[in-house]
Design an enzyme around this catalytic site. Structure first.
Site, PDB file in Angstrom:
ATOM      1  N   TYR A   1      52.795  39.236  35.577  1.00 30.69           N
ATOM      2  CA  TYR A   1      51.579  39.586  36.326  1.00 30.69           C
ATOM      3  C   TYR A   1      51.229  41.051  36.066  1.00 30.69           C
ATOM      4  O   TYR A   1      50.083  41.397  35.754  1.00 30.69           O
ATOM      5  CB  TYR A   1      51.879  39.335  37.795  1.00 30.69           C
ATOM      6  CG  TYR A   1      50.757  39.428  38.774  1.00 30.69           C
ATOM      7  CD1 TYR A   1      50.119  38.279  39.229  1.00 30.69           C
ATOM      8  CD2 TYR A   1      50.362  40.640  39.310  1.00 30.69           C
ATOM      9  CE1 TYR A   1      49.118  38.338  40.173  1.00 30.69           C
ATOM     10  CE2 TYR A   1      49.356  40.716  40.249  1.00 30.69           C
ATOM     11  CZ  TYR A   1      48.736  39.564  40.679  1.00 30.69           C
ATOM     12  OH  TYR A   1      47.744  39.631  41.622  1.00 30.69           O
TER      13      TYR A   1
ATOM     14  N   ASP B   1      39.239  34.171  43.834  1.00 26.83           N
ATOM     15  CA  ASP B   1      40.467  33.519  44.309  1.00 26.83           C
ATOM     16  C   ASP B   1      40.791  33.977  45.728  1.00 26.83           C
ATOM     17  O   ASP B   1      41.537  33.299  46.439  1.00 26.83           O
ATOM     18  CB  ASP B   1      41.641  33.770  43.363  1.00 26.83           C
ATOM     19  CG  ASP B   1      41.793  35.223  42.952  1.00 26.83           C
ATOM     20  OD1 ASP B   1      40.785  35.945  42.892  1.00 26.83           O
ATOM     21  OD2 ASP B   1      42.941  35.637  42.677  1.00 26.83           O
TER      22      ASP B   1
ATOM     23  N   ASP C   1      46.091  41.895  45.508  1.00 27.77           N
ATOM     24  CA  ASP C   1      46.707  41.498  44.233  1.00 27.77           C
ATOM     25  C   ASP C   1      47.962  42.303  43.890  1.00 27.77           C
ATOM     26  O   ASP C   1      48.864  41.779  43.225  1.00 27.77           O
ATOM     27  CB  ASP C   1      45.701  41.679  43.090  1.00 27.77           C
ATOM     28  CG  ASP C   1      44.722  40.514  42.984  1.00 27.77           C
ATOM     29  OD1 ASP C   1      45.125  39.371  43.220  1.00 27.77           O
ATOM     30  OD2 ASP C   1      43.555  40.765  42.646  1.00 27.77           O
TER      31      ASP C   1
ATOM     32  N   HIS D   1      49.114  36.824  46.287  1.00 24.47           N
ATOM     33  CA  HIS D   1      49.628  35.738  45.447  1.00 24.47           C
ATOM     34  C   HIS D   1      51.148  35.725  45.519  1.00 24.47           C
ATOM     35  O   HIS D   1      51.783  36.788  45.485  1.00 24.47           O
ATOM     36  CB  HIS D   1      49.261  35.942  43.972  1.00 24.47           C
ATOM     37  CG  HIS D   1      47.798  35.897  43.670  1.00 24.47           C
ATOM     38  ND1 HIS D   1      47.044  34.752  43.789  1.00 24.47           N
ATOM     39  CD2 HIS D   1      46.954  36.858  43.236  1.00 24.47           C
ATOM     40  CE1 HIS D   1      45.796  35.021  43.431  1.00 24.47           C
ATOM     41  NE2 HIS D   1      45.707  36.286  43.103  1.00 24.47           N
TER      42      HIS D   1
ATOM     43  N   GLU E   1      37.263  39.275  44.011  1.00 23.63           N
ATOM     44  CA  GLU E   1      37.460  38.156  43.072  1.00 23.63           C
ATOM     45  C   GLU E   1      37.595  36.863  43.860  1.00 23.63           C
ATOM     46  O   GLU E   1      38.133  36.821  44.972  1.00 23.63           O
ATOM     47  CB  GLU E   1      38.675  38.397  42.175  1.00 23.63           C
ATOM     48  CG  GLU E   1      38.248  38.968  40.834  1.00 23.63           C
ATOM     49  CD  GLU E   1      39.307  38.856  39.758  1.00 23.63           C
ATOM     50  OE1 GLU E   1      40.383  39.432  39.933  1.00 23.63           O
ATOM     51  OE2 GLU E   1      39.033  38.196  38.732  1.00 23.63           O
TER      52      GLU E   1
ATOM     53  N   HIS F   1      41.905  33.191  35.842  1.00 23.84           N
ATOM     54  CA  HIS F   1      40.842  34.046  35.281  1.00 23.84           C
ATOM     55  C   HIS F   1      40.122  33.249  34.195  1.00 23.84           C
ATOM     56  O   HIS F   1      40.103  33.657  33.027  1.00 23.84           O
ATOM     57  CB  HIS F   1      41.412  35.337  34.677  1.00 23.84           C
ATOM     58  CG  HIS F   1      41.698  36.405  35.684  1.00 23.84           C
ATOM     59  ND1 HIS F   1      42.616  37.408  35.482  1.00 23.84           N
ATOM     60  CD2 HIS F   1      41.180  36.644  36.912  1.00 23.84           C
ATOM     61  CE1 HIS F   1      42.657  38.201  36.521  1.00 23.84           C
ATOM     62  NE2 HIS F   1      41.783  37.773  37.407  1.00 23.84           N
TER      63      HIS F   1
ATOM     64  N   HIS G   1      39.240  42.417  48.400  1.00 17.46           N
ATOM     65  CA  HIS G   1      38.906  42.370  46.966  1.00 17.46           C
ATOM     66  C   HIS G   1      37.959  41.193  46.774  1.00 17.46           C
ATOM     67  O   HIS G   1      38.102  40.159  47.436  1.00 17.46           O
ATOM     68  CB  HIS G   1      40.216  42.198  46.204  1.00 17.46           C
ATOM     69  CG  HIS G   1      40.127  41.912  44.749  1.00 17.46           C
ATOM     70  ND1 HIS G   1      39.268  42.564  43.892  1.00 17.46           N
ATOM     71  CD2 HIS G   1      40.841  41.054  43.965  1.00 17.46           C
ATOM     72  CE1 HIS G   1      39.467  42.110  42.661  1.00 17.46           C
ATOM     73  NE2 HIS G   1      40.399  41.187  42.678  1.00 17.46           N
TER      74      HIS G   1
ATOM     75  N   HIS H   1      43.579  45.895  41.297  1.00 13.22           N
ATOM     76  CA  HIS H   1      43.276  46.103  39.897  1.00 13.22           C
ATOM     77  C   HIS H   1      41.771  46.179  39.617  1.00 13.22           C
ATOM     78  O   HIS H   1      41.374  46.300  38.449  1.00 13.22           O
ATOM     79  CB  HIS H   1      43.888  44.964  39.064  1.00 13.22           C
ATOM     80  CG  HIS H   1      43.223  43.620  39.282  1.00 13.22           C
ATOM     81  ND1 HIS H   1      42.628  42.937  38.248  1.00 13.22           N
ATOM     82  CD2 HIS H   1      43.048  42.866  40.363  1.00 13.22           C
ATOM     83  CE1 HIS H   1      42.135  41.793  38.694  1.00 13.22           C
ATOM     84  NE2 HIS H   1      42.374  41.731  39.975  1.00 13.22           N
TER      85      HIS H   1
END
Ligand code: FEO
Length: 396
Positions: A192, A83, A164, A225, A81, A23, A79, A145
């Protein structure tokens, strides 16, 4: 690397052993991470999530070991994001016939990140997508999230891919939870949760209840992850419920920063007081300890005792940040304490106490403010503060 995790379902992700900040620079990742993506070969071919952009070539290499990417029918982006969605441009270029499946909020965030005219289909909870022999079921999971977060469930394989949620920043030479060090795994899963999911604990509990009510059989939980939960997969769901409830444990965390050692000496005396009450504790020097590791310790603590000397009529910057985290990550620590040394003004301790109280912590002892280096009576007062905090923790 390609690993068959269920019949005709393949892990095609990338392990990133080197990453140490995530992040941006917000989150430490001492043990690296992985970007997990899954390829399902059925009458239709589906790719669930991608990887970070620098690893797009590796993802496509793995897919090519199994199938020509041009044959992919569906790309599911759980999602936005980057990554997970960073490799979308390369994947969509190599899979020009693929539909891009996203949650309803993903229909905002995916185009917002990429500005491409991809054929997007937004799905809602309960929608199904047949792949031929098997089918996908989608469950929107807002705030686990991000608002756009979504879980994808492969019904016939009893495989939950929650992106996530239930993940860990944990690079390991193995893919499954029963193949890695259990202590390391739990530590990374906890860190996490503490740093990413704590503010959304109410939504976590609600979503888990909703998921359990669907009575979906689950043989494996494959997050985006870290390692996959194959042995007793619901253990991480139970663990999330416990973390989300934030039930306080009978232990204390002391976080302090210091310029000339006086505040540290007070912290140690407070520790003596906690010990006298039989309450275990840890002391963290905020300036030399990883902030995200400290926050993982704060999750579930019965007490948080915070100390800073006074500088420029306030507290040291490390402690300001800690108190911001305490507020914005919405930790529910019931008991608090404030202390610190000073030379002239002495404003820091009052400010710490006020911030702790504003975060809902009850302070069973008056804040302790000590001028210059502590004398024997000051250390005794610190031990007394520790005993008061310890007694309050014992009553939890
Ligand atoms: Fe919210 Fe792993 O990205």
């Amino acid at each position: 690397m390609v690993v068959e995790i269920a019949p005709r379902v393949y892990w095609v992700g990338v392990v990133d052993w080197d990453i140490r900040r995530f992040h941006g620079h917000e989150l430490s990742t001492h043990r690296g991470t992985s970007y997990n993506a899954y390829l399902i070969l059925d009458e239709k071919i589906a790719l669930v999530d991608t990887v970070a952009a620098p690893f797009a070539g590796r993802l496509l290499e793995s897919i090519r070991e199994l199938v020509d990417p041009a044959r992919i029918d569906y790309v599911i982006a759980n999602h936005a994001e980057l990554d997970h969605a960073g490799a979308l441009p390369e994947v969509m270029r190599e899979a020009p016939q693929a539909s891009l499946i996203v949650s309803r909020r993903g229909a905002e965030s995916i185009p917002g990140h990429h500005h491409r005219p991809w054929p997007i289909r937004a799905v809602r909870t309960g929608e199904r997508l047949s792949l031929g022999q098997d089918e996908l079921l989608f469950v929107e999971a807002p705030m686990l999230h991000w608002p756009d977060s979504m879980f994808t469930y492969l019904a016939g394989r009893r495989l939950l891919m929650p992106n996530d949620a239930f993940g860990q920043h944990y690079a390991a030479g193995r893919l499954f939870n029963d193949e890695v060090d259990g202590q390391e795994l739990l530590q990374e899963a906890r860190k996490y949760y503490a740093n990413i999911l704590t503010p959304f604990s109410a939504q976590v509990l609600k979503k888990i209840d909703e998921l359990l009510a669907l009575e979906l059989p689950v043989s494996m939980i494959a997050p985006s992850h870290g390692v996959l939960w194959r042995e007793d997969p619901l253990q991480i769901v139970r663990q999330y419920q416990a973390w989300a409830r934030q039930e306080p444990q009978k232990r204390a965390v002391i976080v302090q920063d210091t310029m000339w050692g006086a505040t540290t000496r007070l912290a140690e005396a407070i520790g003596d007081g906690l010990t006298a009450e039989g309450v275990p504790y840890k002391i963290f020097h905020a300036a030399v300890t990883d902030r995200n590791d400290v926050l993982a310790e704060v999750l579930g603590a019965g007490a948080l005792v915070v100390g800073s000397p006074t500088i420029n009529q306030g507290m040291l910057g490390t402690i300001t940040v800690l108190l911001e985290d305490l507020a914005h990550l919405k930790f529910h620590v019931p008991i608090g304490g404030a202390f610190g040394s000073y030379g002239w003004g002495g404003e820091s301790v009052k400010a710490i106490a006020e911030r702790l109280a504003a975060c809902g912590l009850r302070l069973p002892a008056d804040p302790l403010r000590v001028q210059w280096q502590p004398r024997a009576e000051d250390l005794a007062a610190a031990a007394s503060l520790g005993r008061a905090v310890g007694a309050a923790v014992r009553e939890l």
